[in-house]
Design a protein around this motif. Structure first.
Motif, PDB file in Angstrom:
ATOM      1  N   ILE A 186      48.491  66.798   9.531  1.00  0.00           N
ATOM      2  CA  ILE A 186      49.709  67.375  10.096  1.00  0.00           C
ATOM      3  C   ILE A 186      49.311  68.476  11.064  1.00  0.00           C
ATOM      4  CG2 ILE A 186      51.851  68.620   9.582  1.00  0.00           C
ATOM      5  CD1 ILE A 186      50.383  66.839   6.733  1.00  0.00           C
ATOM      6  N   GLY A 187      49.916  68.472  12.249  1.00  0.00           N
ATOM      7  CA  GLY A 187      49.606  69.505  13.237  1.00  0.00           C
ATOM      8  C   GLY A 187      50.603  69.522  14.365  1.00  0.00           C
ATOM      9  N   ARG A 188      50.341  70.398  15.327  1.00  0.00           N
ATOM     10  CA  ARG A 188      51.197  70.539  16.509  1.00  0.00           C
ATOM     11  C   ARG A 188      51.087  69.284  17.373  1.00  0.00           C
ATOM     12  NH1 ARG A 188      48.676  74.724  19.204  1.00  0.00           N
ATOM     13  NH2 ARG A 188      47.655  73.289  20.601  1.00  0.00           N
ATOM     14  N   GLU A 189      52.165  68.935  18.011  1.00  0.00           N
ATOM     15  CA  GLU A 189      52.184  67.781  18.911  1.00  0.00           C
ATOM     16  C   GLU A 189      51.158  67.985  20.023  1.00  0.00           C
ATOM     17  OE1 GLU A 189      55.814  65.187  20.239  1.00  0.00           O
ATOM     18  OE2 GLU A 189      55.780  67.053  21.362  1.00  0.00           O
ATOM     19  N   ASP A 190      50.289  66.992  20.220  1.00  0.00           N
ATOM     20  CA  ASP A 190      49.234  67.065  21.219  1.00  0.00           C
ATOM     21  C   ASP A 190      48.870  65.645  21.634  1.00  0.00           C
ATOM     22  OD1 ASP A 190      47.124  68.615  22.666  1.00  0.00           O
ATOM     23  OD2 ASP A 190      45.823  67.360  21.420  1.00  0.00           O
ATOM     24  N   GLU A 191      49.019  65.333  22.917  1.00  0.00           N
ATOM     25  CA  GLU A 191      48.752  63.975  23.400  1.00  0.00           C
ATOM     26  C   GLU A 191      47.270  63.610  23.335  1.00  0.00           C
ATOM     27  OE1 GLU A 191      50.464  63.204  27.207  1.00  0.00           O
ATOM     28  OE2 GLU A 191      52.433  63.930  26.596  1.00  0.00           O
ATOM     29  N   GLU A 192      46.382  64.581  23.545  1.00  0.00           N
ATOM     30  CA  GLU A 192      44.950  64.295  23.575  1.00  0.00           C
ATOM     31  C   GLU A 192      44.367  64.061  22.190  1.00  0.00           C
ATOM     32  OE1 GLU A 192      42.797  67.204  25.828  1.00  0.00           O
ATOM     33  OE2 GLU A 192      44.291  67.183  27.428  1.00  0.00           O
ATOM     34  N   GLU A 193      44.876  64.776  21.191  1.00  0.00           N
ATOM     35  CA  GLU A 193      44.356  64.657  19.828  1.00  0.00           C
ATOM     36  C   GLU A 193      45.538  64.652  18.845  1.00  0.00           C
ATOM     37  OE1 GLU A 193      41.091  66.847  16.950  1.00  0.00           O
ATOM     38  OE2 GLU A 193      41.463  67.652  18.932  1.00  0.00           O
ATOM     39  N   PRO A 194      46.290  63.542  18.806  1.00  0.00           N
ATOM     40  CA  PRO A 194      47.481  63.521  17.954  1.00  0.00           C
ATOM     41  C   PRO A 194      47.136  63.517  16.463  1.00  0.00           C
ATOM     42  CG  PRO A 194      47.109  61.367  18.911  1.00  0.00           C
ATOM     43  CD  PRO A 194      46.085  62.291  19.516  1.00  0.00           C
ATOM     44  N   SER A 195      47.993  64.167  15.697  1.00  0.00           N
ATOM     45  CA  SER A 195      47.898  64.139  14.242  1.00  0.00           C
ATOM     46  C   SER A 195      48.716  62.967  13.726  1.00  0.00           C
ATOM     47  CB  SER A 195      48.450  65.446  13.661  1.00  0.00           C
ATOM     48  OG  SER A 195      47.680  66.540  14.095  1.00  0.00           O
ATOM     49  N   ASP A 196      48.559  62.636  12.447  1.00  0.00           N
ATOM     50  CA  ASP A 196      49.384  61.581  11.852  1.00  0.00           C
ATOM     51  C   ASP A 196      50.856  61.989  11.884  1.00  0.00           C
ATOM     52  OD1 ASP A 196      47.126  59.948  11.145  1.00  0.00           O
ATOM     53  OD2 ASP A 196      46.758  61.333   9.481  1.00  0.00           O
ATOM     54  N   ILE A 197      51.117  63.269  11.611  1.00  0.00           N
ATOM     55  CA  ILE A 197      52.458  63.836  11.750  1.00  0.00           C
ATOM     56  C   ILE A 197      52.333  64.957  12.766  1.00  0.00           C
ATOM     57  CG2 ILE A 197      54.321  65.109  10.630  1.00  0.00           C
ATOM     58  CD1 ILE A 197      53.620  63.621   8.041  1.00  0.00           C
ATOM     59  N   SER A 198      52.954  64.774  13.942  1.00  0.00           N
ATOM     60  CA  SER A 198      52.903  65.757  15.023  1.00  0.00           C
ATOM     61  C   SER A 198      54.222  66.504  15.090  1.00  0.00           C
ATOM     62  CB  SER A 198      52.632  65.064  16.358  1.00  0.00           C
ATOM     63  OG  SER A 198      51.353  64.472  16.357  1.00  0.00           O
ATOM     64  N   TYR A 207      59.403  63.274   7.332  1.00  0.00           N
ATOM     65  CA  TYR A 207      58.165  62.576   7.652  1.00  0.00           C
ATOM     66  C   TYR A 207      57.634  61.978   6.361  1.00  0.00           C
ATOM     67  CZ  TYR A 207      58.636  65.789  11.572  1.00  0.00           C
ATOM     68  OH  TYR A 207      59.115  66.502  12.631  1.00  0.00           O
ATOM     69  N   GLN A 208      57.514  60.662   6.327  1.00  0.00           N
ATOM     70  CA  GLN A 208      57.041  59.994   5.117  1.00  0.00           C
ATOM     71  C   GLN A 208      55.524  60.101   5.022  1.00  0.00           C
ATOM     72  OE1 GLN A 208      58.493  56.055   4.572  1.00  0.00           O
ATOM     73  NE2 GLN A 208      57.790  55.947   2.477  1.00  0.00           N
ATOM     74  N   LEU A 209      55.041  60.389   3.832  1.00  0.00           N
ATOM     75  CA  LEU A 209      53.610  60.475   3.578  1.00  0.00           C
ATOM     76  C   LEU A 209      53.112  59.158   3.012  1.00  0.00           C
ATOM     77  CD1 LEU A 209      53.596  64.019   1.981  1.00  0.00           C
ATOM     78  CD2 LEU A 209      52.794  63.407   4.267  1.00  0.00           C
ATOM     79  N   LYS A 210      51.848  58.879   3.233  1.00  0.00           N
ATOM     80  CA  LYS A 210      51.246  57.642   2.752  1.00  0.00           C
ATOM     81  C   LYS A 210      50.115  57.986   1.789  1.00  0.00           C
ATOM     82  CE  LYS A 210      47.928  57.405   6.483  1.00  0.00           C
ATOM     83  NZ  LYS A 210      47.958  58.238   7.565  1.00  0.00           N
ATOM     84  N   GLU A 211      49.730  57.016   0.986  1.00  0.00           N
ATOM     85  CA  GLU A 211      48.580  57.226   0.115  1.00  0.00           C
ATOM     86  C   GLU A 211      47.355  57.434   0.992  1.00  0.00           C
ATOM     87  OE1 GLU A 211      46.163  55.150  -3.564  1.00  0.00           O
ATOM     88  OE2 GLU A 211      47.993  54.231  -2.847  1.00  0.00           O
TER      89      GLU A 211
END
Length: 134
Positions: free
Chosen positions: A53-65, A44-48
């Protein structure tokens, strides 16, 4: 009053003086997750700026799920990549965690920040992520 993720946490400005500046370009920073006995890796590439980052969740997605680990909170950690005239700082902050978050085996509590170095191992839930530039 409850704190949102954007609220300042008392004492968070007291980050240790031992932080290091890094000249690594932001385009080459990754979190690497090894699966299946270390044979298959997800990168997973990080950005400036801020990456959540978190668990996969359709209602409240993280930048990296992250999928496949129900022990990870939906919005578990954030990594901030901050540039200044001397290089870059890499700062991990625990947002929410039902299970311990660790950096190189040391537990980081909710609201705490930790400066990262390339090669550090981050554990959230039962998932290990290597912070790297390769």
């Amino acid at each position: 009053m409850a704190h949102s993720y954007e609220d300042e946490i008392p004492g968070e400005e007291d980050i240790p003086d031992s932080k290091k500046k890094h000249p690594v370009l932001r385009e080459s920073l990754f979190l690497t997750r090894k699966k299946f006995m270390g044979l298959v890796a997800e990168r997973y590439q990080l950005k400036e700026g801020r990456t959540v980052i978190g668990r996969e969740d359709e209602e409240e997605p993280s930048d990296i799920s992250l999928s496949g680990d129900d022990t990870i909170s939906r919005r578990s950690i954030e990594i901030n990549i901050v540039a200044d005239e001397y290089g870059f700082d890499y700062i991990l902050k625990v947002l929410n965690a039902s299970n311990p978050v660790k950096v190189n085996g040391k537990e980081i509590r909710i609201g705490e920040k930790k400066y990262l170095d390339v090669g550090d191992m981050i554990t959230i839930g039962h998932t290990n992520l290597r912070f790297d530039n390769r």
